[in-house]
Design a protein around this motif. Structure first.
Motif, PDB file in Angstrom:
ATOM      1  N   UNK A  44      -9.887   0.341   4.355  1.00 13.22           N
ATOM      2  CA  UNK A  44     -10.286   0.242   2.351  1.00 13.22           C
ATOM      3  C   UNK A  44      -9.170  -0.353   1.690  1.00 13.22           C
ATOM      4  N   UNK A  45      -8.402  -0.253   2.220  1.00 13.72           N
ATOM      5  CA  UNK A  45      -7.728  -1.841   1.389  1.00 13.72           C
ATOM      6  C   UNK A  45      -8.036  -2.778   1.633  1.00 13.72           C
ATOM      7  N   UNK A  46      -8.134  -3.255   3.008  1.00 13.29           N
ATOM      8  CA  UNK A  46      -8.336  -4.676   2.903  1.00 13.29           C
ATOM      9  C   UNK A  46     -10.265  -5.066   2.963  1.00 13.29           C
ATOM     10  N   UNK A  47     -11.088  -3.938   3.304  1.00 15.29           N
ATOM     11  CA  UNK A  47     -11.790  -4.348   2.747  1.00 15.29           C
ATOM     12  C   UNK A  47     -12.672  -4.876   1.183  1.00 15.29           C
ATOM     13  N   UNK A  48     -11.209  -4.600  -0.096  1.00 14.33           N
ATOM     14  CA  UNK A  48     -11.796  -4.436  -1.098  1.00 14.33           C
ATOM     15  C   UNK A  48     -10.837  -5.268  -1.851  1.00 14.33           C
ATOM     16  N   UNK A  49      -9.917  -6.071  -0.603  1.00 15.44           N
ATOM     17  CA  UNK A  49      -8.810  -6.570  -1.562  1.00 15.44           C
ATOM     18  C   UNK A  49      -8.682  -8.045  -0.426  1.00 15.44           C
ATOM     19  N   UNK A  50      -7.980  -9.118  -0.483  1.00 16.68           N
ATOM     20  CA  UNK A  50      -8.547 -10.571   0.896  1.00 16.68           C
ATOM     21  C   UNK A  50      -7.029 -10.041   1.705  1.00 16.68           C
ATOM     22  N   UNK A  51      -6.646  -9.374   1.100  1.00 15.74           N
ATOM     23  CA  UNK A  51      -5.406  -8.826   2.388  1.00 15.74           C
ATOM     24  C   UNK A  51      -5.782  -9.512   3.454  1.00 15.74           C
ATOM     25  N   UNK A  52      -5.024  -9.593   4.803  1.00 17.26           N
ATOM     26  CA  UNK A  52      -4.396  -9.393   5.985  1.00 17.26           C
ATOM     27  C   UNK A  52      -4.225  -7.826   6.381  1.00 17.26           C
ATOM     28  N   UNK A  53      -3.600  -8.023   7.850  1.00 20.91           N
ATOM     29  CA  UNK A  53      -3.492  -5.999   8.260  1.00 20.91           C
ATOM     30  C   UNK A  53      -2.207  -6.644   7.382  1.00 20.91           C
ATOM     31  N   UNK A  54      -1.317  -7.288   8.301  1.00 19.26           N
ATOM     32  CA  UNK A  54      -0.192  -6.992   7.688  1.00 19.26           C
ATOM     33  C   UNK A  54       0.536  -6.269   5.990  1.00 19.26           C
ATOM     34  N   UNK A  55      -0.432  -7.024   5.409  1.00 15.03           N
ATOM     35  CA  UNK A  55      -0.477  -7.023   3.923  1.00 15.03           C
ATOM     36  C   UNK A  55      -0.660  -6.084   3.338  1.00 15.03           C
ATOM     37  N   UNK A  56      -1.861  -5.336   3.649  1.00 14.66           N
ATOM     38  CA  UNK A  56      -2.611  -4.638   3.543  1.00 14.66           C
ATOM     39  C   UNK A  56      -1.686  -3.800   4.055  1.00 14.66           C
ATOM     40  N   UNK A  57      -1.049  -3.022   4.936  1.00 14.24           N
ATOM     41  CA  UNK A  57      -0.197  -1.940   5.545  1.00 14.24           C
ATOM     42  C   UNK A  57       0.760  -2.058   4.944  1.00 14.24           C
ATOM     43  N   UNK A  58       1.942  -3.067   4.199  1.00 12.79           N
ATOM     44  CA  UNK A  58       2.736  -3.184   3.669  1.00 12.79           C
ATOM     45  C   UNK A  58       2.467  -2.334   1.888  1.00 12.79           C
ATOM     46  N   UNK A  59       1.510  -3.091   1.557  1.00  9.53           N
ATOM     47  CA  UNK A  59       0.914  -2.331   0.114  1.00  9.53           C
ATOM     48  C   UNK A  59       0.726  -0.874   0.237  1.00  9.53           C
ATOM     49  N   UNK A  60       0.196  -0.776   1.164  1.00  6.33           N
ATOM     50  CA  UNK A  60      -0.105   1.656   1.693  1.00  6.33           C
ATOM     51  C   UNK A  60       1.201   1.609   1.609  1.00  6.33           C
ATOM     52  N   UNK A  61       1.986   0.947   2.505  1.00  5.88           N
ATOM     53  CA  UNK A  61       2.971   2.084   2.591  1.00  5.88           C
ATOM     54  C   UNK A  61       4.088   1.975   1.028  1.00  5.88           C
ATOM     55  N   UNK A  62       4.034   0.897   0.153  1.00  4.67           N
ATOM     56  CA  UNK A  62       4.568   0.945  -1.501  1.00  4.67           C
ATOM     57  C   UNK A  62       4.327   2.175  -1.874  1.00  4.67           C
ATOM     58  N   UNK A  63       3.449   2.995  -1.262  1.00  2.10           N
ATOM     59  CA  UNK A  63       2.517   4.057  -1.940  1.00  2.10           C
ATOM     60  C   UNK A  63       4.421   4.896  -3.237  1.00  2.10           C
ATOM     61  N   UNK A  64       3.671   4.970  -4.523  1.00  3.98           N
ATOM     62  CA  UNK A  64       2.726   4.539  -5.474  1.00  3.98           C
ATOM     63  C   UNK A  64       2.464   3.042  -5.843  1.00  3.98           C
TER      64      UNK A  64
END
Length: 160
Positions: A111-131
Motif C-alpha cells: 500500500x505504501x508503494x502504491x501511494x508513494x513513488x518509493x521502491x520496494x526497499x525504501x517502502x520496507x524501510x519506511x514501514x519498519x521505522x513506524x511510527x
C-alpha cells in the motif's frame, strides 16, 4: 489556483520591472532589492507556499488578506485563542503509521508503494521505522481514504 498568486498575478511582470529599475535609480538598500528580486523569481506554487509560511510566522490566519492582517509589531500581542482557531480550520493532514501487525507487513508495504513513488526497499524501510509519516500535506478526503486503505491492510493509522 493558489490564492496568493491568483490575486497578484497581473502585478508580477510590472513589479518585476519596477524592482530592478527602482533599486538602481533610488539607491535603495541592496539587501532589500535582492530579497525582492528573489521573491519575484519564485514560481506560483512557491509564492503560495511563501505566503502561507509568512502568515504562519506572523501568526496571522491562513485565510486573512494582507490588508486585514496585523502588522509584524503587533503579531506578538495576538490572543491565544487565535492559534486554536487556526488549528481548528486545518486543511492539510499527515497520514502516520503508528504501528502494524507483523503478519500484515507485506500488505502495508504494498500500500505504501502504491501511494508513494518509493521502491520496494525504501517502502520496507519506511514501514519498519513506524511510527512514521507516510504522506504529508494531503487534503482531508485524500488523507482519510489513504488511512482507510492502510487500516484495511492492518496498520494502526493516525491523521495529524
Amino acid at each position: 489556483m493558489p490564492l496568493f498568486f491568483s490575486k497578484f498575478a497581473p502585478l508580477v511582470p510590472r513589479v518585476r520591472r519596477l524592482s530592478t529599475a527602482a533599486a538602481t535609480a533610488a539607491g535603495e538598500d541592496p539587501k532589500l532589492s535582492r530579497i525582492a528580486d528573489e521573491l519575484l523569481a519564485l514560481s506560483p506554487a512557491e509564492l503560495d507556499d511563501y505566503a502561507a509560511l509568512l502568515r504562519l510566522k506572523l501568526r496571522l490566519s491562513l485565510t486573512s488578506s494582507a490588508a486585514a492582517g496585523a502588522s509584524p509589531a503587533g503579531a506578538g500581542d495576538a490572543a491565544p485563542g487565535a492559534e486554536e482557531a487556526a488549528a481548528a480550520v486545518k486543511t492539510a493532514f499527515d497520514v502516520k503509521i503508528e504501528k502494524y501487525e507483523a503478519a500484515a507487513k507485506i500488505k502495508i508495504i504494498k500500500e505504501v508503494r502504491a501511494v508513494t513513488d518509493l521502491g520496494l526497499k525504501e517502502a520496507k524501510e519506511l514501514v519498519e521505522k513506524a511510527p512514521v509519516v507516510v504522506r504529508a500535506g494531503l487534503p482531508k478526503e485524500e488523507a482519510e481514504a489513504l488511512a482507510a486503505k492502510l487500516k484495511a491492510a492492518g496498520a494502526a493509522v493516525a491523521l495529524e
